[in-house]
Design an enzyme around this catalytic site. Structure first.
Site, PDB file in Angstrom:
ATOM      1  N   GLY A   1      36.900  50.331  51.272  1.00  0.00           N
ATOM      2  CA  GLY A   1      38.122  50.022  52.009  1.00  0.00           C
ATOM      3  C   GLY A   1      38.523  51.090  53.018  1.00  0.00           C
TER       4      GLY A   1
ATOM      5  N   SER B   1      32.708  49.248  52.677  1.00  0.00           N
ATOM      6  CA  SER B   1      32.849  49.072  54.131  1.00  0.00           C
ATOM      7  C   SER B   1      31.624  48.414  54.777  1.00  0.00           C
ATOM      8  CB  SER B   1      33.178  50.411  54.803  1.00  0.00           C
ATOM      9  OG  SER B   1      34.420  50.895  54.332  1.00  0.00           O
TER      10      SER B   1
ATOM     11  N   ASN C   1      33.732  40.110  46.915  1.00  0.00           N
ATOM     12  CA  ASN C   1      34.754  40.465  45.933  1.00  0.00           C
ATOM     13  C   ASN C   1      36.093  40.388  46.651  1.00  0.00           C
ATOM     14  OD1 ASN C   1      36.457  41.584  44.075  1.00  0.00           O
ATOM     15  ND2 ASN C   1      35.592  43.660  44.177  1.00  0.00           N
ATOM     16  N   TRP C   2      36.810  39.303  46.381  1.00  0.00           N
ATOM     17  CA  TRP C   2      38.072  39.083  47.105  1.00  0.00           C
ATOM     18  C   TRP C   2      39.201  39.970  46.588  1.00  0.00           C
ATOM     19  CZ3 TRP C   2      38.230  32.981  47.623  1.00  0.00           C
ATOM     20  CH2 TRP C   2      37.343  32.617  48.643  1.00  0.00           C
ATOM     21  N   LYS C   3      38.997  40.616  45.448  1.00  0.00           N
ATOM     22  CA  LYS C   3      40.040  41.458  44.837  1.00  0.00           C
ATOM     23  C   LYS C   3      41.327  40.622  44.681  1.00  0.00           C
ATOM     24  CE  LYS C   3      37.619  45.393  46.698  1.00  0.00           C
ATOM     25  NZ  LYS C   3      37.634  46.739  47.256  1.00  0.00           N
TER      26      LYS C   3
ATOM     27  N   GLU D   1      28.585  51.517  44.730  1.00  0.00           N
ATOM     28  CA  GLU D   1      29.755  51.524  45.612  1.00  0.00           C
ATOM     29  C   GLU D   1      30.349  52.927  45.623  1.00  0.00           C
ATOM     30  OE1 GLU D   1      31.399  47.223  46.118  1.00  0.00           O
ATOM     31  OE2 GLU D   1      32.514  48.259  44.563  1.00  0.00           O
TER      32      GLU D   1
ATOM     33  N   GLU E   1      37.907  50.285  41.155  1.00  0.00           N
ATOM     34  CA  GLU E   1      39.358  50.056  41.048  1.00  0.00           C
ATOM     35  C   GLU E   1      39.763  49.829  39.593  1.00  0.00           C
ATOM     36  OE1 GLU E   1      39.420  46.989  44.026  1.00  0.00           O
ATOM     37  OE2 GLU E   1      38.940  48.517  45.514  1.00  0.00           O
TER      38      GLU E   1
ATOM     39  N   GLY F   1      34.065  43.654  50.179  1.00  0.00           N
ATOM     40  CA  GLY F   1      35.501  43.453  50.000  1.00  0.00           C
ATOM     41  C   GLY F   1      36.098  42.874  51.275  1.00  0.00           C
ATOM     42  N   GLY F   2      36.684  43.737  52.091  1.00  0.00           N
ATOM     43  CA  GLY F   2      37.426  43.328  53.293  1.00  0.00           C
ATOM     44  C   GLY F   2      36.728  42.300  54.170  1.00  0.00           C
TER      45      GLY F   2
ATOM     46  N   HIS G   1      34.048  48.028  38.229  1.00  0.00           N
ATOM     47  CA  HIS G   1      34.428  48.308  39.622  1.00  0.00           C
ATOM     48  C   HIS G   1      35.298  49.567  39.659  1.00  0.00           C
ATOM     49  CE1 HIS G   1      36.262  47.961  43.561  1.00  0.00           C
ATOM     50  NE2 HIS G   1      35.238  47.178  43.871  1.00  0.00           N
TER      51      HIS G   1
END
Ligand code: 13P
Length: 247
Positions: free
Chosen positions: A169, A209, A7-9, A163, A93, A230-231, A91
């Site tokens: 993150g 993470s 998930n590149w956001k 999640e 966010e 993500g990251g 998600h």
């Protein structure tokens, strides 16, 4: 087969996204036998979808449940058709920043399934809810509300991603034992809602993470069937390391 999803956001310009994708696409022979999925921005998705990609699947990070109409700024599943197979839904966010409640997540899940997309339904508790021992209650509520009206036949095309909000993150991943305990609970709730056979077949992803150095322990757990990253999915090297750790 595990599902390893990126998930590149709101990261990567179209140019950067194309470079990453071409790099990754040239390394697919080195991949462990996992299903690999990239969820880029809409613009990058449109460009990436033009590249021949046999071993990498594509997904969208968001959409609106109506097919068309006066919904300024939104993208429908009709618009997304042909560009991707998966869609992220719920998600944290989207829930916290864009105030999407479970009822809206439910409408999106139903729309995605009706349009033959594979939704990845994200659920998770906040740090405060975990401290108050409310993790199971929150997850069970989220599952029941977001999956309202989803039939046993339809649920087979859905993936659940756990999640924990406090792990996203932050560099503080759930330990493999914590994640396994929750995944087992999620499978129990799904068994109650559907059947044991169906619940066992569903893929449960862990997100929060995930890094190359914790991926092996996490994926070794019985009820963890992949990751939503993500990251660590923003660099080809770390993403490939995770794909290969998750054998
Ligand atoms: P991080 O891997 O950066 O914690 O993000 C997880 C996530 O939100 C994936 O959807």
């Amino acid at each position: 087969m595990n599902l390893i999803a990126a998930n590149w956001k709101m990261n990567k310009t179209v140019k950067e996204a194309l470079k990453f994708f071409n790099d990754l696409n040239s390394k697919t022979d080195e991949f462990a036998d996992n299903e690999v999925l990239i969820c880029p921005s809409f613009l990058a998705l449109s460009e990436i979808s033009k590249i021949k990609h046999e071993k990498i699947k594509l997904g969208a990070q968001n959409f609106y449940f109506e097919d068309s109409g006066a919904y300024t700024g939104e993208t429908s599943l009709l618009i997304l058709k042909g560009f991707c197979e998966y869609v992220l839904v719920g998600h944290s966010e989207r829930r916290s920043i864009f105030k999407e409640p479970n009822q809206l997540v439910n409408k999106k899940v139903l729309a995605a399934l009706n349009h033959h997309f594979k939704p990845i339904l994200c659920i998770g508790e906040t740090g405060d809810e975990r401290q108050k021992n409310k993790t199971n209650e929150v997850l069970s509520q989220q599952l029941k509300a977001c999956l309202k009206g989803v039939s046993e036949n339809q649920i087979k095309n859905l993936v659940v991603a756990y999640e924990p909000v406090w792990a996203i993150g932050t560099g503080k991943n759930a330990t493999s034992a914590m994640a396994q305990e929750v995944h087992e609970f999620i499978r129990e709730v799904l068994t109650d809602m559907y059947s044991q056979t169906t619940a066992r077949q569903l893929k449960l992803l862990y997100g929060g993470s995930v890094k190359p150095d914790n991926a092996k322990d996490l994926i070794a757990q019985e009820d963890i069937n992949g990751f939503l990253i993500g990251g660590a999915s923003l660099e080809v090297e770390s993403f490939v390391e995770i794909i290969n750790a998750a054998k």
